[in-house]
Structure formats: structure tokens, C-alpha cells
Scaffold this active site. Structure first.
Site, mmCIF file in Angstrom:
data_model
loop_
_atom_site.group_PDB
_atom_site.id
_atom_site.type_symbol
_atom_site.label_atom_id
_atom_site.label_comp_id
_atom_site.label_asym_id
_atom_site.label_seq_id
_atom_site.Cartn_x
_atom_site.Cartn_y
_atom_site.Cartn_z
ATOM 1 N N LYS A 122 31.104 49.822 43.448
ATOM 2 C CA LYS A 122 31.481 49.431 44.820
ATOM 3 C C LYS A 122 30.314 49.506 45.790
ATOM 4 C CE LYS A 122 36.412 49.868 44.722
ATOM 5 N NZ LYS A 122 37.643 50.396 45.269
ATOM 6 N N LYS A 205 36.995 43.376 36.689
ATOM 7 C CA LYS A 205 38.382 43.740 36.980
ATOM 8 C C LYS A 205 38.984 42.830 38.074
ATOM 9 C CE LYS A 205 39.361 47.400 39.613
ATOM 10 N NZ LYS A 205 40.289 48.346 40.237
ATOM 11 N N LYS A 208 41.274 43.539 44.697
ATOM 12 C CA LYS A 208 41.584 43.050 46.051
ATOM 13 C C LYS A 208 40.332 42.625 46.792
ATOM 14 C CE LYS A 208 44.748 46.817 46.667
ATOM 15 N NZ LYS A 208 43.883 47.961 46.369
HETATM 16 N N1 AQP Z 1 42.835 44.857 37.577
HETATM 17 C C1 AQP Z 1 43.646 45.852 37.370
HETATM 18 N N2 AQP Z 1 44.271 46.008 36.192
HETATM 19 C C2 AQP Z 1 45.133 47.036 35.988
HETATM 20 N N3 AQP Z 1 45.416 47.967 36.922
HETATM 21 C C3 AQP Z 1 44.816 47.847 38.111
HETATM 22 N N4 AQP Z 1 44.889 48.584 39.241
HETATM 23 C C4 AQP Z 1 44.085 48.039 40.192
HETATM 24 N N5 AQP Z 1 43.480 46.951 39.697
HETATM 25 C C5 AQP Z 1 43.912 46.805 38.420
HETATM 26 C C6 AQP Z 1 45.703 49.782 39.375
HETATM 27 O O1 AQP Z 1 46.438 49.691 40.577
HETATM 28 C C7 AQP Z 1 46.560 50.993 41.145
HETATM 29 C C8 AQP Z 1 46.145 50.953 42.559
HETATM 30 O O2 AQP Z 1 44.771 50.681 42.645
HETATM 31 P P1 AQP Z 1 44.061 50.701 44.052
HETATM 32 O O3 AQP Z 1 44.482 49.514 44.797
HETATM 33 O O4 AQP Z 1 44.271 51.972 44.720
HETATM 34 O O5 AQP Z 1 42.542 50.738 43.737
HETATM 35 P P2 AQP Z 1 41.628 49.864 42.918
HETATM 36 O O6 AQP Z 1 41.754 50.200 41.476
HETATM 37 O O7 AQP Z 1 40.266 50.056 43.533
HETATM 38 O O8 AQP Z 1 42.172 48.390 43.178
HETATM 39 P P3 AQP Z 1 41.383 47.156 43.615
HETATM 40 O O9 AQP Z 1 42.280 45.993 43.625
HETATM 41 O O10 AQP Z 1 40.111 47.018 42.818
HETATM 42 O O11 AQP Z 1 41.078 47.470 45.125
HETATM 43 P P4 AQP Z 1 39.742 47.370 45.902
HETATM 44 O O12 AQP Z 1 39.173 46.035 45.575
HETATM 45 O O13 AQP Z 1 40.130 47.518 47.341
HETATM 46 O O14 AQP Z 1 38.897 48.481 45.408
HETATM 47 C C9 AQP Z 1 45.717 51.939 40.296
HETATM 48 O O15 AQP Z 1 46.572 52.652 39.416
HETATM 49 C C10 AQP Z 1 44.821 51.015 39.531
HETATM 50 O O16 AQP Z 1 44.489 51.543 38.276
#
Ligand code: AQP
Length: 342
Positions: A122, A205, A208
Site C-alpha cells: 500500500k 488482489k 477497493k
Molecule cells: N480480493 C479479495 N479476495 C478475498 N477476500 C478479500 N477481502 C478483501 N479483498 C478480498 C476480505 O474482505 C475483508 C475486508 O477487507 P477490507 O476491506 O477491510 O480490507 P482490504 O483487504 O484491504 O480490502 P481492499 O478491498 O483491498 O481495500 P483497500 O483497497 O481499501 O485496501 C477482509 O476479510 C479481507 O480479507
């Protein structure tokens, strides 16, 4: 829930999980998290949190953040989280998260945080400009879980390393203060959907914060948008093989077959058997129909809930009171253990 069921679920343990309200909730959040949370509601005491304090580790416009917190709560409920059975709240309404995070900042080691791959991903090349909050994010995550002495945490593959750190922090705290306050937390990572990848790059991955809208399917996308995104999803020119192991070296194909398997509750092998010898044109049409069928009810319910801010706010308020009631005696005990006057 009957009293008997309640006692039983409490005996099985306490689940904590959350998602950041940092943008549109997407298919990865649904398959890797929300869907599994719903399944756990009848066997565990469940606490599901909109982790707004994690979201501000990167810049969030205040008005947009307020809307995203409500959208996240709406997504949980639309996916099937029942605010009667589970506790649903937003993190910043329970002060113990910040208090315990500070204590954990003093327990956790720099060397441990330096190994966290999510920070490296990140922060990227702009490491010097990343917020300190982003760096200590895993300490706050440990606080989220241990503030409730949670025993189980359902997470996607991407969060496994942070959960290991939570276990290290709990163990160090217990050792340093000669206590058994914190339990050993177990991850729950469930089958297909544990790692959903970007539609544009099978090695990244689905996220968001990916600037490309075409990299993800949002839970508020309508059927036409889902169809367009799947049609444009990166693939290769080869046909689908008879078994999933023959997909090796084709990350985009593996991802799409994995998404299909997760949505249909099938194995990847069964998906390959169904589409053996077909090209991605046929496969993508099947995947679109399946995704629309599974996601449309969630999208509709989210839209309905998002028209009712008062209802969402009342759910979050009630949830934060229930969460606070659990956290209060635990944080008091933690402060006493550390040596604070209480
Ligand atoms: N791509 C993914 N595949 C499977 N599980 C996922 N999770 C997130 N992306 C995937 C799971 O969703 C839960 C919440 O995640 P989060 O939104 O708190 O954080 P993150 O993993 O950082 O999600 P993003 O979408 O990548 O957000 P940003 O871009 O803002 O950092 C967790 O249980 C995660 O495992």
C-alpha cells in the site's frame, strides 16, 4: 435466538471481523468475507465491525467517509448479516479500540511491522509519505480482535499475516504481564473465494483502492455493468481444460474459474468439467448470468437500505452499545494489568 442456542454459540467462541469503509464494497469482500460471516452467525457469538478508523490510514473525504460507513453497514446486512443475531457497529463509536491500539503500539515490535507485506504494497514507493497509521494498522487490527477476547477471525488469505501478528502481540502481552488475558486467535479461511483477484490482472488482489473500475465487480453494480466488466475481463486465447490443475500458469483463467466456483458453490474441477473445450466467450456468458443471479438481490437490498440512513444509524448505535458492554470490563482489566490507575 433462544437462550439455549445463545449459550451454545457462546460456548463455541466469539468471532470478530470487519471491513474498511474505504470505497465500494466488491465481490472479493463478499466471497472472502461477508458470505462467510453469515454462515458463522448460528454457531458463534459474532461481532462485525465497520472499521472506519482503519479507513483513515489513507486520506478519506469526510462526507464521502460518512456515506461509505453507511454503505458498508448496508452491504453487511444485504449480504445476510442479521443485526439481531450479530453485533454490527462502527469501530470509532467504541473508544476501547483506540485505547488498546496504543497499548499494543508499545507491545508490538518495529521488526514485526517491517515484515508486513500489506504496508509495503500500500505504501509502495511513497513509503516516506505514508501515514504512521498505515504502518501501525496491524496493531489496531490486533486491538479490534482482542478488545473482545475473540477466539476466531474469518479473513481472506490477504489478512493471514496480520492475524499471525495478532497472535504474536497477544502472546507477548500475556508473557510480559504474566497473564492469560488474551486467547489464541484462530483464523477461519473458507474454501473458494478466499482470494479473489483483479479482473484486469490475475496476480493482483481485487481491491477497493484499485484505480480501475474494471478491476472489480462492486456490490452496487447493476446487471449491465457486471456484464461489461466480465466481458472486458482479461483472459487468454486458450480453451478451458478438463481439470483445474491444467490451468497452471494462467492466472486470469484461474481467477475467473475460481469466482465461478465460489458463486456456484462448486469445485474448480467441476467448473472445468462443465466448460471443457469451450472458449472464454461461452464461459463469460455463463459467469455473467451466475454473477447477476447471485448479486442482484444483494444490490437491490443495499439500495433499499441506503435510502434509510436513520435505520442504518440506529443499527450502528445499538450495535456499538452492545459492543461497548462487552469491551468495557475487558479494557478495564487490561489497563489494570498494565499498571494504570483505574
Ligand atoms: N480480493 C479479495 N479476495 C478475498 N477476500 C478479500 N477481502 C478483501 N479483498 C478480498 C476480505 O474482505 C475483508 C475486508 O477487507 P477490507 O476491506 O477491510 O480490507 P482490504 O483487504 O484491504 O480490502 P481492499 O478491498 O483491498 O481495500 P483497500 O483497497 O481499501 O485496501 C477482509 O476479510 C479481507 O480479507
Amino acid at each position: 435466538m433462544s437462550d439455549n442456542t445463545n449459550t451454545q454459540t457462546k460456548q463455541n467462541g466469539r468471532v470478530f471481523s470487519g471491513a474498511q469503509p474505504s470505497g465500494n464494497m466488491h465481490l472479493g469482500n463478499y466471497l472472502g468475507a461477508f458470505r462467510n460471516w453469515v454462515k458463522l452467525q448460528d454457531t458463534f457469538e459474532c461481532i462485525y465491525c465497520v472499521v472506519d478508523m482503519h479507513a483513515i490510514t489513507v486520506w478519506q473525504d469526510p462526507e464521502t467517509l460518512r456515506a461509505q460507513i453507511r454503505e458498508a453497514a448496508a452491504a453487511y446486512i444485504a449480504a445476510g448479516v442479521d443485526p439481531e443475531k450479530s453485533i454490527l457497529f462502527n469501530q470509532s463509536q467504541v473508544p476501547g479500540h483506540a485505547e488498546l491500539a496504543w497499548i499494543f503500539n508499545c507491545v508490538s515490535r518495529l521488526g514485526w511491522l517491517n515484515r508486513m507485506t500489506q504496508f509495503k504494497d500500500k505504501a509502495g514507493k511513497n513509503r516516506e509519505k505514508a501515514s504512521v497509521g498505515l504502518y501501525v494498522y496491524p496493531n489496531l487490527m490486533a486491538a479490534d480482535i482482542l478488545l473482545y477476547q475473540a477466539t476466531h477471525v474469518p479473513v481472506g488469505e490477504d489478512q493471514k499475516q496480520h492475524l499471525e501478528l495478532t497472535r504474536d502481540i497477544a502472546q507477548k502481552f500475556n508473557n510480559d504481564f504474566k497473564t492469560d488475558l488474551f486467547p489464541e486467535v484462530e483464523p477461519i479461511i473458507q474454501g473458494e473465494g478466499a482470494r479473489v483477484m483483479s479482473l484486469r490482472n490475475g496476480s493482483a488482489k481485487m481491491s477497493k483502492s484499485d484505480p480501475s473500475e474494471y478491476s472489480r465487480i462492486n456490490l452496487n453494480d447493476d446487471a449491465d455493468t457486471i456484464q461489461q466488466k466480465i466481458r472486458k475481463a482479461k483472459t487468454d486465447a486458450e480453451l478451458l481444460p478438463a481439470t483445474a490443475d491444467q490451468l497452471e500458469g494462467r492466472p486470469e483463467a484461474i481467477n475467473l474459474v475460481g469466482i465461478y466456483a465460489a458463486l456456484a458453490d462448486m469445485s474448480r474441477d467441476a467448473v472445468c468439467a462443465e466448460y471443457e473445450g469451450k472458449g472464454f466467450g461461452d464461459f463469460k456468458r455463463g459467469l455473467t448470468d451466475l454473477a447477476v443471479e447471485k448479486l442482484a438481490p444483494i444490490t437491490e437490498e443495499m439500495a433499499r437500505l441506503q435510502n434509510d440512513n436513520a435505520y442504518i444509524d440506529s443499527i450502528l448505535k445499538n450495535g456499538s452499545e452492545r459492543a461497548q458492554a462487552i469491551a468495557e470490563p475487558i479494557i478495564a482489566e487490561i489497563k489494570k494489568t498494565v499498571g494504570f490507575l483505574t
